[in-house]
Motif scaffolding. Structure first.
Motif, PDB file in Angstrom:
ATOM      1  N   GLU A   1      13.871   7.585   0.366  1.00  0.00           N
ATOM      2  CA  GLU A   1      15.148   8.283   0.547  1.00  0.00           C
ATOM      3  C   GLU A   1      15.078   9.753   0.146  1.00  0.00           C
ATOM      4  OE1 GLU A   1      17.793   6.000  -1.842  1.00  0.00           O
ATOM      5  OE2 GLU A   1      17.748   4.249  -0.496  1.00  0.00           O
ATOM      6  N   ARG A   2      14.257  10.064  -0.865  1.00  0.00           N
ATOM      7  CA  ARG A   2      14.336  11.418  -1.434  1.00  0.00           C
ATOM      8  C   ARG A   2      13.039  12.211  -1.382  1.00  0.00           C
ATOM      9  NH1 ARG A   2      15.499  11.548  -6.870  1.00  0.00           N
ATOM     10  NH2 ARG A   2      15.369   9.333  -7.325  1.00  0.00           N
TER      11      ARG A   2
ATOM     12  N   ARG B   1       0.799  -1.226   0.000  1.00  0.00           N
ATOM     13  CA  ARG B   1       0.000   0.000   0.000  1.00  0.00           C
ATOM     14  C   ARG B   1       0.832   1.275   0.000  1.00  0.00           C
ATOM     15  NH1 ARG B   1      -5.316  -1.065   1.156  1.00  0.00           N
ATOM     16  NH2 ARG B   1      -5.787  -3.176   1.884  1.00  0.00           N
ATOM     17  N   THR B   2       2.075   1.186   0.434  1.00  0.00           N
ATOM     18  CA  THR B   2       2.892   2.386   0.579  1.00  0.00           C
ATOM     19  C   THR B   2       4.281   2.156   0.010  1.00  0.00           C
ATOM     20  OG1 THR B   2       3.822   1.750   2.731  1.00  0.00           O
ATOM     21  CG2 THR B   2       1.683   2.894   2.737  1.00  0.00           C
ATOM     22  N   ALA B   3       5.043   3.242  -0.084  1.00  0.00           N
ATOM     23  CA  ALA B   3       6.436   3.130  -0.523  1.00  0.00           C
ATOM     24  C   ALA B   3       7.229   2.235   0.421  1.00  0.00           C
ATOM     25  CB  ALA B   3       7.063   4.521  -0.595  1.00  0.00           C
ATOM     26  N   VAL B   4       6.914   2.286   1.707  1.00  0.00           N
ATOM     27  CA  VAL B   4       7.590   1.424   2.679  1.00  0.00           C
ATOM     28  C   VAL B   4       7.369  -0.045   2.330  1.00  0.00           C
ATOM     29  CG1 VAL B   4       7.652   0.705   5.104  1.00  0.00           C
ATOM     30  CG2 VAL B   4       7.444   3.128   4.531  1.00  0.00           C
ATOM     31  N   ASP B   5       6.140  -0.396   1.958  1.00  0.00           N
ATOM     32  CA  ASP B   5       5.823  -1.780   1.613  1.00  0.00           C
ATOM     33  C   ASP B   5       6.626  -2.239   0.406  1.00  0.00           C
ATOM     34  OD1 ASP B   5       3.930  -1.849   3.660  1.00  0.00           O
ATOM     35  OD2 ASP B   5       2.313  -1.189   2.339  1.00  0.00           O
ATOM     36  N   TYR B   6       6.701  -1.405  -0.626  1.00  0.00           N
ATOM     37  CA  TYR B   6       7.445  -1.795  -1.826  1.00  0.00           C
ATOM     38  C   TYR B   6       8.947  -1.847  -1.561  1.00  0.00           C
ATOM     39  CZ  TYR B   6       3.220  -1.329  -4.645  1.00  0.00           C
ATOM     40  OH  TYR B   6       1.962  -1.491  -5.168  1.00  0.00           O
ATOM     41  N   ALA B   7       9.453  -0.894  -0.779  1.00  0.00           N
ATOM     42  CA  ALA B   7      10.888  -0.868  -0.485  1.00  0.00           C
ATOM     43  C   ALA B   7      11.325  -2.127   0.261  1.00  0.00           C
ATOM     44  CB  ALA B   7      11.227   0.378   0.333  1.00  0.00           C
ATOM     45  N   GLY B   8      10.448  -2.659   1.106  1.00  0.00           N
ATOM     46  CA  GLY B   8      10.798  -3.839   1.893  1.00  0.00           C
ATOM     47  C   GLY B   8      10.215  -5.130   1.358  1.00  0.00           C
TER      48      GLY B   8
ATOM     49  N   ILE C   1      10.681  -2.172  -6.495  1.00  0.00           N
ATOM     50  CA  ILE C   1      11.376  -2.097  -5.202  1.00  0.00           C
ATOM     51  C   ILE C   1      12.253  -0.849  -5.156  1.00  0.00           C
ATOM     52  CG2 ILE C   1      13.126  -3.193  -3.755  1.00  0.00           C
ATOM     53  CD1 ILE C   1      12.031  -5.909  -4.755  1.00  0.00           C
ATOM     54  N   GLY C   2      12.958  -0.579  -6.264  1.00  0.00           N
ATOM     55  CA  GLY C   2      13.785   0.621  -6.330  1.00  0.00           C
ATOM     56  C   GLY C   2      12.964   1.896  -6.212  1.00  0.00           C
TER      57      GLY C   2
END
Length: 254
Positions: free
Chosen positions: A114-115, A75-82, A106-107
């Protein structure tokens, strides 16, 4: 365009002639597809970003079959990043090139954390720096998630722009910039959607439905496909088919 009354258009020879042709086409496409929209299903800018990445070399229909489960889990950038890479790859496998797409997704999540504080930016200059994003993906997201106009040059729009004599360019960025100069910004997103609809439903890559085309009188490539009403009508696709055939004086099934 009336059945049997088409004369092949000449290629517009000057920038002014190309601009006039582009604006006439925009008017005709608005009659053809007044309800055209992005055909990817999404509810947030991030969902549209992920769906657009998945749509590379894949149909929107296929992507829309994959994304409900994907969006429910991530659901969030956190979910995709991890995300667990193998699990993500399996969920998107049917869209093709799933390893590269998983890398991009994932990137993307990592870059947003990060940005951009985990939020998708709404500026072209920022979007094009993100994994999986070029100008095409950026303009899709800008136009449909943020209301920022942009020309989306996918394979359909690039093909049609050349068939219509609006450009000779094959590089999508150059095509985009040329079309930007011909059309007012307020029309950019709408023109893109409507042209893409036309490319998917009428002006097919291998065999365009020339004899059943509402913009045939403006097209220098008229005759590249069948001009006889019956064979041409048989090529027209999509739920808009009855409307499209009625516009050119043909009955559904002609």
């Amino acid at each position: 365009m009336k059945k049997g009354a088409v004369k092949k258009a000449v290629v517009p020879a000057t920038p002014l002639a190309r601009t006039r042709r582009a604006r006439k086409l925009a008017g005709q496409l608005a009659v053809e597809f007044p309800d055209a929209k992005c055909e990817l299903d999404f509810t947030t800018p991030l969902e549209l970003a992920v769906a657009t990445i998945l749509s590379a070399q894949c149909t929107d229909v296929r992507v829309n079959l994959v994304t409900p489960a994907l969006f429910a889990k991530y659901r969030t950038a956190v979910d995709y990043a991890g995300a667990d890479r193998m699990e993500l790859e399996e969920m998107i496998r049917s869209t093709g090139f799933f390893r590269n797409k998983a890398n991009s997704i994932i990137g993307l999540g990592q870059a947003l954390l990060e940005r951009f504080d985990g939020e998708l930016p709404n500026r072209l200059d920022d979007l094009i720096t993100l994994p999986g994003f070029g100008r095409k993906t950026s303009n899709v997201v800008l136009g449909h998630a943020f209301g920022v106009p942009g020309i989306t040059v996918d394979t359909h729009l690039g093909r049609l722009a050349r068939r219509w004599g609006l450009t000779k360019e094959t590089d999508p960025v150059r095509v985009e910039l040329e079309l930007n100069a011909m059309l007012p910004p307020a029309d950019w997103t709408r023109f893109s959607d409507q042209a893409i609809y036309h490319g998917r439903r009428v002006c097919h890559a291998k065999k365009p439905a020339c004899g059943a085309c509402f913009v045939a009188e403006l097209c220098p490539s008229y005759g590249d496909g069948p001009i006889e009403p019956g064979p041409a009508a048989a090529l027209v696709a999509g739920q808009e088919r009855p409307h499209l055939l009625a516009l050119v004086g043909l009955a559904d099934g002609a």
